[in-house]
Design a protein around this motif. Structure first.
Motif, mmCIF file in Angstrom:
data_model
loop_
_atom_site.group_PDB
_atom_site.id
_atom_site.type_symbol
_atom_site.label_atom_id
_atom_site.label_comp_id
_atom_site.label_asym_id
_atom_site.label_seq_id
_atom_site.Cartn_x
_atom_site.Cartn_y
_atom_site.Cartn_z
ATOM 1 N N PHE A 1 0.950 -1.212 0.089
ATOM 2 C CA PHE A 1 0.033 0.130 0.059
ATOM 3 C C PHE A 1 0.883 1.311 -0.012
ATOM 4 O O PHE A 1 0.627 2.084 -0.659
ATOM 5 C CB PHE A 1 -0.995 0.030 1.147
ATOM 6 C CG PHE A 1 -2.082 -0.803 0.887
ATOM 7 C CD1 PHE A 1 -3.319 -0.298 0.396
ATOM 8 C CD2 PHE A 1 -2.299 -1.824 1.822
ATOM 9 C CE1 PHE A 1 -4.327 -0.932 0.061
ATOM 10 C CE2 PHE A 1 -3.382 -2.530 1.547
ATOM 11 C CZ PHE A 1 -4.708 -2.188 0.944
ATOM 12 N N LEU A 2 1.774 1.262 0.880
ATOM 13 C CA LEU A 2 2.691 2.476 0.979
ATOM 14 C C LEU A 2 3.544 2.710 -0.340
ATOM 15 O O LEU A 2 3.737 3.732 -0.808
ATOM 16 C CB LEU A 2 3.594 2.457 2.197
ATOM 17 C CG LEU A 2 2.901 2.218 3.518
ATOM 18 C CD1 LEU A 2 4.069 1.689 4.564
ATOM 19 C CD2 LEU A 2 2.659 3.804 3.864
ATOM 20 N N GLU A 3 4.033 1.555 -0.961
ATOM 21 C CA GLU A 3 4.667 1.705 -2.461
ATOM 22 C C GLU A 3 3.800 2.384 -3.330
ATOM 23 O O GLU A 3 4.140 3.325 -4.069
ATOM 24 C CB GLU A 3 4.819 0.320 -2.671
ATOM 25 C CG GLU A 3 5.999 0.518 -3.948
ATOM 26 C CD GLU A 3 6.088 -0.894 -4.612
ATOM 27 O OE1 GLU A 3 6.762 -0.989 -6.009
ATOM 28 O OE2 GLU A 3 5.699 -2.074 -3.960
ATOM 29 N N ILE A 4 2.411 1.959 -3.241
ATOM 30 C CA ILE A 4 1.353 2.403 -4.034
ATOM 31 C C ILE A 4 1.349 4.102 -3.875
ATOM 32 O O ILE A 4 1.299 4.903 -4.790
ATOM 33 C CB ILE A 4 0.182 1.800 -4.332
ATOM 34 C CG1 ILE A 4 0.263 0.313 -4.818
ATOM 35 C CG2 ILE A 4 -0.901 2.459 -5.104
ATOM 36 C CD1 ILE A 4 -1.173 -0.594 -4.592
ATOM 37 N N PHE A 5 1.096 4.345 -2.516
ATOM 38 C CA PHE A 5 1.030 5.772 -2.198
ATOM 39 C C PHE A 5 2.121 6.624 -2.793
ATOM 40 O O PHE A 5 1.970 7.789 -3.361
ATOM 41 C CB PHE A 5 0.898 5.788 -0.839
ATOM 42 C CG PHE A 5 -0.658 5.592 -0.233
ATOM 43 C CD1 PHE A 5 -1.443 5.619 -0.917
ATOM 44 C CD2 PHE A 5 -0.503 5.246 1.276
ATOM 45 C CE1 PHE A 5 -2.774 5.383 -0.497
ATOM 46 C CE2 PHE A 5 -1.766 4.536 1.634
ATOM 47 C CZ PHE A 5 -2.888 4.805 0.857
ATOM 48 N N THR A 6 3.221 5.949 -2.653
ATOM 49 C CA THR A 6 4.408 6.561 -2.984
ATOM 50 C C THR A 6 4.476 7.060 -4.553
ATOM 51 O O THR A 6 5.011 8.007 -5.203
ATOM 52 C CB THR A 6 5.608 6.077 -2.603
ATOM 53 O OG1 THR A 6 5.913 5.930 -1.308
ATOM 54 C CG2 THR A 6 7.128 6.517 -3.028
ATOM 55 N N ASN A 7 4.155 5.739 -5.375
ATOM 56 C CA ASN A 7 4.167 5.893 -6.634
ATOM 57 C C ASN A 7 3.047 7.041 -7.169
ATOM 58 O O ASN A 7 3.399 7.621 -8.341
ATOM 59 C CB ASN A 7 3.889 4.722 -7.270
ATOM 60 C CG ASN A 7 5.083 3.843 -7.273
ATOM 61 O OD1 ASN A 7 6.438 4.149 -6.873
ATOM 62 N ND2 ASN A 7 5.026 2.480 -7.208
ATOM 63 N N LEU A 8 1.933 6.902 -6.805
ATOM 64 C CA LEU A 8 0.941 7.987 -6.701
ATOM 65 C C LEU A 8 1.565 9.415 -6.658
ATOM 66 O O LEU A 8 1.232 10.265 -7.411
ATOM 67 C CB LEU A 8 -0.177 7.878 -6.161
ATOM 68 C CG LEU A 8 -1.082 6.497 -6.570
ATOM 69 C CD1 LEU A 8 -2.214 6.226 -5.738
ATOM 70 C CD2 LEU A 8 -1.515 6.790 -8.198
ATOM 71 N N GLU A 9 2.289 9.535 -5.519
ATOM 72 C CA GLU A 9 2.602 10.690 -5.147
ATOM 73 C C GLU A 9 3.690 11.223 -6.198
ATOM 74 O O GLU A 9 3.695 12.641 -6.472
ATOM 75 C CB GLU A 9 3.295 10.806 -3.637
ATOM 76 C CG GLU A 9 3.901 12.228 -3.242
ATOM 77 C CD GLU A 9 4.679 12.022 -2.042
ATOM 78 O OE1 GLU A 9 3.821 12.520 -0.896
ATOM 79 O OE2 GLU A 9 5.764 11.328 -1.884
ATOM 80 N N ASN A 10 4.625 10.283 -6.599
ATOM 81 C CA ASN A 10 5.771 10.603 -7.587
ATOM 82 C C ASN A 10 5.151 11.245 -8.975
ATOM 83 O O ASN A 10 5.540 11.958 -9.636
ATOM 84 C CB ASN A 10 6.511 9.473 -7.736
ATOM 85 C CG ASN A 10 7.481 9.358 -6.537
ATOM 86 O OD1 ASN A 10 7.743 10.345 -5.678
ATOM 87 N ND2 ASN A 10 8.029 8.006 -6.471
ATOM 88 N N SER A 11 3.994 10.594 -9.374
ATOM 89 C CA SER A 11 3.124 10.847 -10.493
ATOM 90 C C SER A 11 2.597 12.470 -10.184
ATOM 91 O O SER A 11 2.126 13.100 -11.304
ATOM 92 C CB SER A 11 2.128 9.895 -10.748
ATOM 93 O OG SER A 11 0.853 10.068 -9.934
#
Length: 297
Positions: A184-194
């Protein structure tokens, strides 16, 4: 005629044009969101020349492809200029025949000639914030009136995943285990990076006590997660930061609560007086999935 396209066969320009001009448009079906949440493990059913489309996300287990909505991806389904029961039924028949379905959620505009299991979501549609706020329940309005001491020693601020990760991880509810939480945290991070995710925090006496993870695009703001320190629940920080985000965006964008089947969370969302929107799903047990796998082979 319905065609099944692998990821590398999709015309993403036509797909995006169909989605963005559809009656059912959902942020969760955009290429950016699906690519991140599914790690590009999705393909597409297409009717005609992209007159209607249906994205299908999947995972693989011991080489077997299983359909399941990705984490944080509440609704997919059929997207077309106008929702059409006949076309939706064709997609549904093709889908059932060709795929091993574990869990798939259509969108709240999709209608079918047969009844499907329904789940709940809650939306606030664009309107003047003052009008939206006036509709809040009396209890929610009281919660938003912070007492003088809390108001003096608190603030709302945006932060980054890396700065809030320890707090989010410690107050994460719903993950199966630490590996699931890390995903979940990885997905959040990738969405933030986008550039499409914000972490909004309620800070009391220089300490984060509530955060929310919010996805946003040009049409929607979606509440992907709420994380609360239970020791400070009476301060109503979660209500305050959700109201803050609604106030900033509701004039132009839909606010999507992402629903919940948990009674306490549903009650919390209902305090903002959103519209209840039911969406159809297909959910099969592990036994049914195994049985279908044997038939497909």
């Amino acid at each position: 005629m319905i065609r099944r396209l692998k990821y590398n066969e999709i015309d993403f320009e036509k797909y995006t044009d169909c989605l963005e001009n559809s009656e059912q448009r959902k942020y969760s079906a955009t290429k950016l969101f699906l690519d991140i949440t599914s790690d590009k493990q999705w393909e597409l059913l297409v009717y005609g020349d992209y007159e209607a489309v249906m994205p299908v996300a999947f995972i693989k287990r011991i080489g077997i492809k299983l359909v399941i909505n990705p984490k944080l991806c509440q609704q997919l389904g059929v997207f077309s200029k106008t929702d059409n029961i006949e076309i939706n039924d064709r997609f549904l028949q093709f889908f059932r025949e060709k795929y091993n379905i574990w869990y798939y959620a259509f969108n709240d505009r999709n209608k079918f000639s047969e009844p499907l299991q329904l789940r709940k979501n809650f939306l606030i549609y664009p309107e003047k914030y003052e009008t939206v706020r006036q509709k809040y329940s009396p209890k929610r309005k009281r919660k938003l009136r912070l007492d003088e001491e809390v108001s003096t020693h608190s603030k709302i601020m945006e932060t980054k995943i890396k700065d809030a990760e320890t707090f989010i991880s410690a107050n994460f509810i719903g993950a199966k285990d630490n590996n699931d939480k890390a995903h979940f945290l990885e997905i959040f991070t990738n969405l933030e990076n986008s550039g499409h995710l914000k972490i909004v925090a309620f800070v009391y006496k220089e300490k984060i006590i509530n955060t929310i993870a919010v996805f946003f695009d040009e049409k929607t703001v979606a509440l992907l997660g709420t994380f609360n320190d239970k020791d400070y629940v009476k301060l109503s920080g979660a209500s305050t930061i959700i109201d803050h985000v609604i106030a900033q965006n509701i004039a132009q964008k839909i606010f999507d609560f992402e629903g919940s089947e948990v009674p306490a969370i549903e009650e919390f969302f209902r305090g903002f007086r959103p519209e209840l929107k039911m969406y159809p799903v297909i959910a099969n047990s592990k036994k049914d999935v195994i049985r279908k796998t044997l038939k497909l082979f």
